[in-house]
Enzyme design. Structure first.
Site, PDB file in Angstrom:
ATOM      1  N   SER A   1      35.595  10.013 -13.759  1.00  0.00           N
ATOM      2  CA  SER A   1      36.799   9.279 -14.142  1.00  0.00           C
ATOM      3  C   SER A   1      37.671  10.139 -15.053  1.00  0.00           C
ATOM      4  O   SER A   1      38.084  11.228 -14.642  1.00  0.00           O
ATOM      5  CB  SER A   1      36.411   7.944 -14.789  1.00  0.00           C
ATOM      6  OG  SER A   1      37.511   7.073 -14.875  1.00  0.00           O
TER       7      SER A   1
ATOM      8  N   ASP B   1      37.489   3.113  -3.782  1.00  0.00           N
ATOM      9  CA  ASP B   1      37.789   3.236  -5.210  1.00  0.00           C
ATOM     10  C   ASP B   1      39.230   3.680  -5.382  1.00  0.00           C
ATOM     11  O   ASP B   1      39.549   4.858  -5.181  1.00  0.00           O
ATOM     12  CB  ASP B   1      36.818   4.236  -5.850  1.00  0.00           C
ATOM     13  CG  ASP B   1      37.180   4.574  -7.287  1.00  0.00           C
ATOM     14  OD1 ASP B   1      37.909   3.782  -7.917  1.00  0.00           O
ATOM     15  OD2 ASP B   1      36.726   5.630  -7.783  1.00  0.00           O
TER      16      ASP B   1
ATOM     17  N   HIS C   1      33.818   2.641  -8.305  1.00  0.00           N
ATOM     18  CA  HIS C   1      34.191   3.736  -9.198  1.00  0.00           C
ATOM     19  C   HIS C   1      32.958   4.211  -9.979  1.00  0.00           C
ATOM     20  O   HIS C   1      32.261   3.424 -10.605  1.00  0.00           O
ATOM     21  CB  HIS C   1      35.265   3.256 -10.170  1.00  0.00           C
ATOM     22  CG  HIS C   1      35.872   4.352 -10.994  1.00  0.00           C
ATOM     23  ND1 HIS C   1      36.537   5.414 -10.429  1.00  0.00           N
ATOM     24  CD2 HIS C   1      35.928   4.537 -12.335  1.00  0.00           C
ATOM     25  CE1 HIS C   1      36.982   6.212 -11.391  1.00  0.00           C
ATOM     26  NE2 HIS C   1      36.617   5.701 -12.555  1.00  0.00           N
TER      27      HIS C   1
END
Length: 612
Positions: A150, A295, A322
């Site tokens: 991320s 995602d 995610h």
């Protein structure tokens, strides 16, 4: 480990993940721990301008004088928390013989400075003095890898942009390759859910405020030096306090090159690594990037990266939420068997180890991807797949999707601004990492403009980027165009597959040369290319959907459902008014969806005539 052995382990572990339960896959992980955990050390490292950057350094247990490679992970979600276990990836790497560093980027956590928006130039420039500091330490063997998930994946990208000689390999997992189109403005539509929710969440984090699911305030970010009683953290928080939420800036953005007043002259292009790939190419650094079909738009970003990087890139695309902790294959109930999380960690470890050892110079380019419905991992060195056959399915009368053109006609649709896609979508997992789940869309689709094919006569694989092309009129000068690709099961259940978007003012198709043109129509989203709709004027609107790979079973129908709003995700476009579309079809208009079909042995897709 040679590249050949890496490839063997990749497919062996993925085979294990498909044919054994999670416990077996975990036990057969190819990367067991090799070290006990050593001490944890908190330090402030000065940036070039003197700003103090907070790092937590976790050492493997080893005799004095031992040197190790370093895994550098920089986050804006607190490097570690008071009273909680250390960041799992940090312990994972330390147990395998790395000095594992988890740091707070400038203006976040316990670091000093200010965080006005994603990856400011000051923030990304900080990675150079941090890496300089690492290689100067007695415990460093001079080699660094950047990773993880991320926001930290995005910082790994920017470490590569710095072209530091000690950085040997990066593994960005579920990165925002292009934050404008991948997260906040897919197709130019304002993702108000993500902007508002995430923006306020991280602003609170920067003030050391975080609550658990029960609403209780948590103790906060870990102090760098507990002996000084927290005064340095309080001083850092005072530097964070006056910075507006990034959501305030996002509300001033319509075009990619807009520069909000609180961002000091910066646009979203400036802090997206997509616009800086030439420097990453110059670094010639092995890159393994992870993404998901479900995602946000990470799969699309990963494929764009693959097309743009010249060499040394492996893309892994699975059916995960995610971060890779949850899976979604709507056609197969045993979702938990699709590459368990520990297997993913082992894959990252092996790639980093090879990259540090200089064994990836001849790796070339490849995409390893999972085909849902078939439960198979596959690999390709080109995208789109060379065997792709593009099949046009035309909008037909009576809400039909047909292969052969029918007579000209017009379908009228008044945009329903109350329709939404739910609270567990591809956009929600990008916020919280939770599982992706779409309910049966049969009722929602009754409020949309939809076209449905006859039942398929055999299994059909769709792998790539579907493209929607519509000839239409609108009663407004702007609007949201959202296309959902779905399946209709024999029992009538409607299954979500993917979606695509375009805001009306961004409909101009770019003719600039780009390697990304292979995946569908390109739109610049620049202010100079704005093209408002003219009420009543017939125009063409065309855009690619997010990519997918799925084996559609025989007897299922393919459906394209069109919406002008998603109240759960996107801001209302236009803010006032009620658009009514006239969607033209037939030989004069050729409104259609083009599907990237991968041929199988048998010919002919329909149980009835091609025209339906």
């Amino acid at each position: 480990m040679s590249s050949r052995l890496y490839s063997h382990c990749f497919y062996l572990d993925m085979a294990d993940s498909l044919h054994h339960d999670n416990e077996v896959s975990h036990c057969t992980s190819p990367a067991p721990p090799t070290h006990a955990l050593g001490p944890l050390q908190g330090v402030y490292v000065p940036a070039t301008d003197g700003t103090k950057i907070a790092l937590d350094i976790l050492f493997p247990e080893a005799p004095s004088g031992t040197t190790f490679p370093t895994v550098l992970m920089m986050t804006r979600y607190w490097r570690n928390k008071i009273g909680e276990d250390l960041y799992p990836w940090q312990t994972y790497f330390a147990e395998r013989g790395f000095v594992a560093i988890h740091g707070d980027v400038r203006g976040t956590g316990a670091s000093f400075g200010q965080w006005p928006y994603h990856r400011s130039r000051l923030e990304t420039l900080d990675f150079t003095p941090i890496m300089d500091w690492i290689v100067a330490q007695s415990w460093s063997d001079g080699r660094i890898a950047g990773t993880v998930t991320s926001y930290s994946a995005n910082t790994a990208d920017w470490m590569a942009e710095r072209k530091h000689p000690a950085l040997k390999v990066i593994v960005p997992r579920y990165a925002d390759y292009d934050p404008y189109t991948d997260v906040y403005f897919p197709g130019g539509l304002p993702n108000a859910f993500m902007g508002r929710t995430w923006g306020m969440r991280v602003k609170n984090l920067d003030l050391n405020l975080k609550r658990n699911a029960q609403g209780q305030l948590l103790p906060g970010v870990r102090l760098v030096d507990e002996s000084e009683g927290g005064q340095m953290l309080r001083d850092a928080l005072e530097e964070h306090r006056p910075v507006p939420s990034v959501w305030e800036g996002l509300q001033e953005v319509t075009y990619r090159d807009d520069r909000p007043s609180s961002w000091h002259g910066t646009s979203m292009t400036d802090f997206g690594i997509a616009a800086h790939m030439e420097r990453v190419n110059e670094a010639e650094m092995p890159c393994q990037t992870w993404a998901s079909w479900m995602d946000t738009c990470t799969a699309n970003g990963a494929i764009r990266r693959f097309l743009t990087l010249r060499d040394r890139v492996q893309v892994v695309i699975g059916p995960w939420g995610h971060g890779g902790r949850s899976t979604l294959d709507p056609l197969c109930p045993e979702n938990d068997k699709i590459m368990p999380y520990l297997t993913q960690q082992a894959m990252v470890y092996m790639f980093i180890q090879q990259g540090l050892d200089g064994e990836m110079r001849d790796m070339g380019k490849r995409i390893d991807y999972f085909t849902r419905g078939e439960q198979r991992w596959k690999t390709t060195r080109t995208w789109p797949l060379p065997e792709t056959k593009y099949e046009e399915w035309h909008f037909g009368p009576d809400s039909r999707l047909v292969r052969d053109l029918t007579a000209d006609g017009v379908d009228t649709y008044a945009v329903d601004f109350g329709v939404g896609s739910g609270k567990t979508t591809r956009w929600h997992t990008g916020q919280d990492g939770g599982p992706v789940f779409y309910h049966d869309r049969a009722e929602v689709d009754k409020r949309l403009l939809r076209y449905t094919s006859p039942p398929l006569s055999q299994d059909v694989e769709i792998t790539g980027h579907p493209v929607v092309t519509m000839s239409l009129t609108s009663t407004e000068t702007d609007g949201a165009f959202i296309a959902y690709l779905e399946l209709v099961a024999p029992d009538g259940k409607v299954i979500y597959l993917t979606e695509g978007h375009l805001r009306g003012i961004h409909r101009r198709v770019s003719n600039e040369p780009s390697p990304e043109a292979a995946i569908g129509p390109q739109h610049s989203f620049l202010r100079k290319d704005a093209m408002p709709l003219v009420p009543g004027e017939l125009v063409e609107v065309t855009f690619a959907l997010n990519p997918l790979s799925i084996l559609v079973p025989a007897a299922y129908c393919i459906r394209l459902a069109l919406a002008g709003a998603d109240v759960d995700i996107f801001a209302r476009i236009p803010a006032v008014g009620g658009p009514v579309w006239g969607v033209h079809r037939g030989p004069s208009a050729r409104s259609r969806v083009t599907l990237p079909v991968i041929p199988r042995q048998r010919k002919g897709l329909l149980q009835q005539s091609r025209s339906g």
